[in-house]
Design a protein around this motif. Structure first.
Motif, short mmCIF file in Angstrom:
data_model
loop_
_atom_site.label_atom_id
_atom_site.label_comp_id
_atom_site.label_asym_id
_atom_site.label_seq_id
_atom_site.Cartn_x
_atom_site.Cartn_y
_atom_site.Cartn_z
N MET A 24 -1.05 -26.64 -38.51
CA MET A 24 0.14 -26.82 -38.22
C MET A 24 0.15 -27.54 -36.80
O MET A 24 0.78 -28.55 -36.61
CB MET A 24 0.95 -25.48 -37.75
CG MET A 24 2.28 -25.65 -37.63
SD MET A 24 3.06 -24.22 -37.30
CE MET A 24 2.69 -23.76 -35.49
N ARG A 25 -0.74 -27.21 -35.99
CA ARG A 25 -0.97 -28.27 -34.55
C ARG A 25 -1.24 -29.64 -35.02
O ARG A 25 -0.81 -30.53 -34.29
CB ARG A 25 -1.81 -27.39 -33.50
CG ARG A 25 -1.15 -26.13 -33.07
CD ARG A 25 -1.93 -25.29 -32.21
NE ARG A 25 -1.19 -24.02 -32.22
CZ ARG A 25 -1.76 -22.92 -31.34
NH1 ARG A 25 -3.22 -22.84 -31.10
NH2 ARG A 25 -1.01 -21.99 -30.82
N GLY A 26 -2.34 -29.73 -35.82
CA GLY A 26 -2.55 -31.18 -36.16
C GLY A 26 -1.59 -32.06 -36.75
O GLY A 26 -1.40 -33.09 -36.57
N PHE B 40 5.40 -22.56 -26.50
CA PHE B 40 5.26 -21.61 -25.45
C PHE B 40 4.71 -22.25 -24.17
O PHE B 40 4.50 -23.26 -24.10
CB PHE B 40 4.16 -20.82 -25.94
CG PHE B 40 3.91 -19.53 -25.25
CD1 PHE B 40 4.99 -18.59 -25.25
CD2 PHE B 40 2.73 -19.09 -24.64
CE1 PHE B 40 5.09 -17.44 -24.62
CE2 PHE B 40 2.49 -17.85 -24.05
CZ PHE B 40 3.69 -17.12 -23.76
N ALA B 41 4.60 -21.35 -23.20
CA ALA B 41 4.17 -21.65 -21.73
C ALA B 41 2.92 -22.67 -21.83
O ALA B 41 2.79 -23.33 -20.63
CB ALA B 41 4.40 -20.86 -20.80
N TYR C 173 4.09 -22.39 -31.80
CA TYR C 173 3.98 -21.30 -32.33
C TYR C 173 5.04 -21.02 -33.48
O TYR C 173 6.27 -21.52 -33.11
CB TYR C 173 3.78 -20.05 -31.41
CG TYR C 173 2.49 -20.04 -30.65
CD1 TYR C 173 1.32 -19.52 -31.21
CD2 TYR C 173 2.59 -20.88 -29.24
CE1 TYR C 173 0.38 -19.58 -30.29
CE2 TYR C 173 1.67 -20.67 -28.36
CZ TYR C 173 0.40 -20.23 -28.79
OH TYR C 173 -0.78 -20.28 -27.98
N ARG C 174 4.97 -20.39 -34.46
CA ARG C 174 6.12 -20.05 -35.41
C ARG C 174 7.02 -19.00 -34.81
O ARG C 174 6.40 -18.07 -33.97
CB ARG C 174 5.35 -19.52 -36.69
CG ARG C 174 4.63 -20.39 -37.62
CD ARG C 174 4.22 -20.10 -38.92
NE ARG C 174 3.66 -18.67 -39.13
CZ ARG C 174 3.64 -17.92 -40.20
NH1 ARG C 174 3.86 -18.62 -41.37
NH2 ARG C 174 2.96 -16.73 -40.13
N ALA C 175 8.16 -19.10 -34.83
CA ALA C 175 8.92 -18.26 -34.18
C ALA C 175 10.21 -18.23 -34.96
O ALA C 175 10.70 -18.89 -36.02
CB ALA C 175 9.48 -18.84 -32.76
N PHE D 293 11.76 -15.27 -31.12
CA PHE D 293 10.69 -14.17 -31.12
C PHE D 293 9.68 -14.81 -32.05
O PHE D 293 9.66 -15.30 -32.88
CB PHE D 293 11.49 -13.11 -32.13
CG PHE D 293 10.38 -11.83 -32.57
CD1 PHE D 293 9.87 -11.12 -31.80
CD2 PHE D 293 9.90 -11.99 -33.85
CE1 PHE D 293 8.87 -10.20 -32.12
CE2 PHE D 293 8.88 -10.99 -34.28
CZ PHE D 293 8.35 -10.25 -33.52
N TYR D 294 8.39 -14.62 -31.30
CA TYR D 294 7.23 -15.19 -32.00
C TYR D 294 6.72 -14.42 -33.12
O TYR D 294 6.10 -13.00 -32.66
CB TYR D 294 6.28 -15.49 -30.86
CG TYR D 294 6.64 -16.61 -29.66
CD1 TYR D 294 6.26 -17.81 -30.15
CD2 TYR D 294 7.31 -16.07 -28.79
CE1 TYR D 294 6.83 -18.98 -29.30
CE2 TYR D 294 7.55 -17.27 -27.88
CZ TYR D 294 7.44 -18.56 -28.20
OH TYR D 294 7.77 -19.55 -27.08
N ILE D 295 6.75 -14.59 -34.25
CA ILE D 295 6.81 -13.66 -35.37
C ILE D 295 5.35 -13.28 -35.74
O ILE D 295 5.07 -12.59 -36.25
CB ILE D 295 7.45 -14.39 -36.83
CG1 ILE D 295 6.51 -15.55 -36.98
CG2 ILE D 295 8.95 -14.73 -36.56
CD1 ILE D 295 7.02 -16.36 -38.39
N ASP D 296 4.33 -14.17 -35.17
CA ASP D 296 2.81 -13.91 -35.44
C ASP D 296 2.51 -13.04 -34.42
O ASP D 296 0.97 -12.63 -34.27
CB ASP D 296 1.97 -15.31 -35.52
CG ASP D 296 2.71 -15.83 -36.68
OD1 ASP D 296 2.64 -15.14 -37.71
OD2 ASP D 296 2.74 -17.21 -36.81
#
Length: 885
Positions: free
Chosen positions: A704-706, A730-731, A736-738, A752-755
């Motif tokens: 995903m980040r790629g 994120f900070a 991230y998935r949320a 809410f970060y689901i992972d």
């Protein structure tokens, strides 16, 4: 001239003078024949050898050379004598001569042959307002009659005057409305002088001789359209309607009630001993009702509607192609009795038919309150003025009661306009709904809580009591009620705290202390989940029924659609029919982590939790043990179990000794698995990832980040909405998935970060759409919520903080071993062990005095509890440390 009559006849003009038959239409010698399939032919006959004085004439508009001419002496008396003698009577006549201009002169006999009265001789002898006109040689008989009249000094041979002044109201009265009002809607004697079309007439008011143009109140006949060249084109049935009125009223003595004068148009009703022409025109299909003048009709608008309805049913004349709005409905579908289950809004209700089916009914011809302009945050029930009052009026009047429904029309489905200004509407059944003889729509309109729809004149899809609705609206406007009031509109500030955990926490103590609180059930999500309006607190809350385990319906979950459990739909229907939009009482006991209140709901002495269990639509949950309703619930469950219906359909009772044996032999199952603790909440809950699927998450994050690095999201392009899945920065600068939990403003979006289980408030610029390849269908959310088994969460905030700090220090971002001990209302209750030492984390908290043991009654857990209890301190120490059992 009074020496002419008009006839509508069938004759042979080329023949020698012969007797012909006709019926006198009007005093200028117009005669007509018998109608055959339409208006009969007409013919004007001038009486030979006599002439009467001319009646007054107004100058022709647009012709400056013409002038007003007054009545000649005795002209009106001669006209009246002839009118009363022959109008509408059958006569025989013979034509003696015809001028080059086409004017015919002849002799007219009253009756069926020449033995009847000679009209010319009667004029000269009885009412000698005429003199000879020597076009032909006058008969000796006429000369003798004239000499006798002179000797008797009759008529124009008398010494007195015989003139009358006829005044046209249009030109002699400056304000016709004042003139009409001065008559106070009392009948006035009159003579019909001219018929323009079926519903527009000229009348001479007596005894003041005012000439007025009157339009019949409440109806409109087909008219004659004037073309540019001055010719007139009749609309279908215009000529027939005109003849219908002429043959009954022209030159007749009548009474007129002048009822109103809007925009200088005088509206009235003509009364004749043989009937009311307004109602007759409608009944014979020569006219249709018109709404704008119906209200002033003094003889009862319902009579006009009934007459029009009769013509429609018989499909006569202008209604020959009429199709009734409910023509395709059976009688049982047109009129029926049903029970009201829900008030959808201020003009629609849901009813339950005798068949058990549900049907949405819209109240005919009314429009609920509306709000002009665009509103950013829009809750129709509370934001539109008087919508709440209208809904409440219907709710209190109708919910749970049987009503009479009479379908007026079916409004076809419509598609949305391209501009988006008008949305699409499904097919709607529009009806008149009555209860106890009261028309609910009329009552709503009379209170100013709805308005009446205005229709095109040819639009027949309207309420069967449309006139009553218009009258009710007029009263509401006059009295300044509701929507028509000039006072400030009522404002309803209702706080919706559903899902608002912090706000719910603030309300919880008040609701707990209140005991039983009044509420209205606004919505039913499922058999045990409801939305309530609390009038005293003016707030909306989500309410969960305590003490029961109700089948869950289908839900859209992060991992996909959750399939509905058996009888979930039946449980929801049961709850709806029992409590939806009813006034109830609730006892709030607690709340869950999502801000939903948990407690007991009562309606008319019935506990809804008990009712669901009693009807085999729910089972008793172990959390009911501490409740005063526990025994009642168990009794209801036993009854339902014995009935073997619904949830208990496949239940088979086992022998008591076998149950006892199984209970003794059942042991606690310890099946620990490796998890990675990622987050610990303030309520002593924690989130953990399964170590087994950890590699899948790492692979997904890397891919995903790629992709994000290759195609960075456009800042600000994502419009977050509550419940949306997305990606959040994120900070640490990584994505991230949320899931979006709440949107306060574009600058304050709760995610809410689901992972991982942690939460954060971000600007929408740090959010973007979740790429489809990395959705929750590809990999479900990896952070699962748990709480500790066998321990009580400290009520004291400081003590709870100490426990949380200890957990953060010992297990956050650490791999542990987890075993599920029993389920909970919010999440599973588990025991957690350190991987290396196998020491129990929860037991360690007990030993350190940070928490207390939660005593469970399940027998298979007693061995585990005995191990824990030695580290628990007693009740006499609890208060000192801020704990309560």
């Amino acid at each position: 001239m009074a020496s002419a009559v008009t006839a509508q006849v069938q004759s042979n003009p080329a023949s020698a003078p012969q007797l012909q038959r006709g019926i006198v239409k009007m005093y200028f010698s117009y005669l007509r024949g018998q109608p055959r399939g339409g208006p009969p032919p007409e013919r004007q006959i001038n009486l030979s050898n006599i002439r009467a004085g001319a009646l007054a004439r107004r100058a022709v508009q647009g012709q400056p050379d013409t002038k007003d001419t007054p009545d000649e002496p005795w002209a009106f008396q001669a006209r009246e004598f002839l009118r009363k003698k022959v109008i509408g009577k059958e006569v025989y006549f013979t034509v003696e001569n015809k001028t080059p201009q086409g004017r015919e002169y002849g002799i007219v006999f009253l009756g069926k042959d020449t033995s009847g009265e000679n009209i010319a001789e009667s004029l000269v002898a009885e009412e000698p307002h005429v003199f000879f006109f020597f076009f032909f040689s006058p008969s000796v008989r006429l000369c003798d009659l004239e000499d006798q009249a002179k000797a008797a000094k009759k008529g124009q041979w008398s010494e007195g005057g015989g003139s009358h002044t006829i005044r046209d109201l249009k030109y002699t009265i400056e304000n016709p409305r004042n003139f009409v009002d001065s008559l106070h809607q009392k009948p006035v004697n009159a003579i019909i002088e001219h018929v323009r079309d079926g519903s527009m007439l000229r009348a001479l008011l007596l005894p003041d001789y005012y000439l007025v143009t009157v339009m019949l109140s409440g109806i409109k006949c087909p008219t004659f359209k004037r073309e540019a060249d001055g010719s007139e084109t009749p609309e279908p049935f215009a000529a027939e309607a005109k003849f219908f009125t002429e043959s009954r009223l022209l030159q007749r003595d009548v009474q007129i009630i002048l009822e109103s004068c809007p925009n200088q148009v005088i509206l009235g009703t003509i009364l004749h001993p043989n009937g009311n022409i307004t109602e007759l025109l409608l009944k014979e299909g020569f006219a249709r009702c018109v709404d704008w003048s119906m209200a002033v009709y003094t003889q009862g608008a319902e009579k006009l509607r009934a007459a029009e309805r009769s013509a429609k049913e018989r499909k006569v004349r202008i209604w020959k192609d009429y199709v009734a709005p409910t023509a395709n409905l059976d009688q049982k579908d047109r009129q029926f009795v049903a029970k009201v289950m829900q008030v959808v809004n201020a003009d629609a209700i849901v009813v339950k038919l005798n068949s058990g089916d549900y049907k949405t009914i819209h109240l005919s011809s009314i429009r609920p309150p509306r709000l002009e302009g665009e509103v950013r945050r829009f809750r129709p029930l509370y934001d539109i003025p008087y919508m709440f009052e209208a809904r409440e009026f219907l709710r209190k009047k109708l919910i749970g009661k049987k009503v009479n429904v009479m379908v007026d029309y079916i409004r076809a489905a419509t598609s949305a306009m391209e501009t988006g200004s008008i949305p699409a509407f499904p097919e709607r059944t529009c009806a008149t709904v009555t209860i106890g003889g009261i028309n609910i729509a009329e009552a709503l309109v009379s209170k100013g809580l709805a308005t009446v729809i205005r229709y095109r004149q040819d639009d027949d899809q309207r309420s069967s009591h449309y006139d009553e609705l218009l009258a009710a609206e007029a009263r509401a406007i006059k009295n300044g009620k509701g929507l028509h009031s000039k006072k400030e509109v009522p404002i309803h500030r209702v706080a919706d705290i559903s899902g608002e955990t912090q706000k719910a926490k603030q309300f919880l103590p008040f609701l707990q202390r209140a005991g039983r609180s009044e509420a209205v059930v606004e919505y039913v999500f499922s058999g045990s989940r409801l939305k309530l309006y609390m009038p005293k607190e003016t707030c909306l809350i989500t309410f969960l029924l305590a003490g029961i385990e109700c089948p869950r319906g289908s839900r859209n979950m992060p991992g996909g659609m959750q399939v509905a459990e058996p009888y979930s739909e039946e449980a929801a229907i049961f709850t709806k029919e029992l409590v939806l939009q009813r006034e109830v009482e609730v006892e709030v006991e607690s709340m869950d982590k999502a801000g939903n209140f948990i407690g007991w709901l009562h309606i008319e002495g019935v506990n809804l939790s008990v009712a669901l269990v009693d009807n085999a639509l729910s089972k008793v949950h172990f959390t009911a043990e501490r409740s005063s309703y526990y025994k009642t619930l168990l009794s209801a469950e036993e009854t339902a179990r014995q009935s073997k219906e619904k949830l208990w359909a496949n239940y088979e009772e086992k022998p008591k000794e076998e149950v006892a044996q199984l209970t003794e032999e059942k042991e606690r199952v310890a099946k620990y698995r490796a998890v990675y603790v990622t987050e610990i909440t303030d309520g002593l809950h924690f989130y953990a990832q399964d170590v087994e699927t950890g590699t899948k998450l790492e692979s997904l994050m890397e891919s995903m980040r790629g992709e994000i690095a290759a195609q960075p999201p456009v800042e600000g392009s994502f419009a977050p909405r509550r419940g949306d899945f997305c990606i959040a920065k994120f900070a640490d600068g990584e994505w991230y998935r949320a899931r979006v939990e709440k949107v306060e403003s574009p600058a304050k979006v709760h995610v809410f970060y689901i992972d991982y289980g942690n939460r954060e408030i971000l600007s929408s610029t740090r959010l973007a759409a979740l790429p489809p390849a990395f959705s929750t269908r590809t990999l479900p959310p990896q952070a699962t919520e748990y709480t500790f088994a066998f321990i009580q969460v400290p009520q004291d905030e400081d003590a709870r903080t100490d426990a949380v700090d200890s957990m953060v220090r010992d297990i956050q971002n650490t791999q542990c071993l987890l075993n599920v001990e029993y389920s909970g209302a919010v999440c599973p209750h588990v025991t957690l062990q350190f991987t290396d030492s196998k020491d129990d984390v929860g037991l360690g908290l007990v030993k350190e005095g940070l928490v207390m043991v939660d005593v469970r009654k399940e027998k298979h857990l007693q061995k585990m509890l005995n191990i824990w209890r030695y580290g628990d301190f007693r009740d006499d120490d609890a208060d000192e440390f801020g704990y309560r059992r």
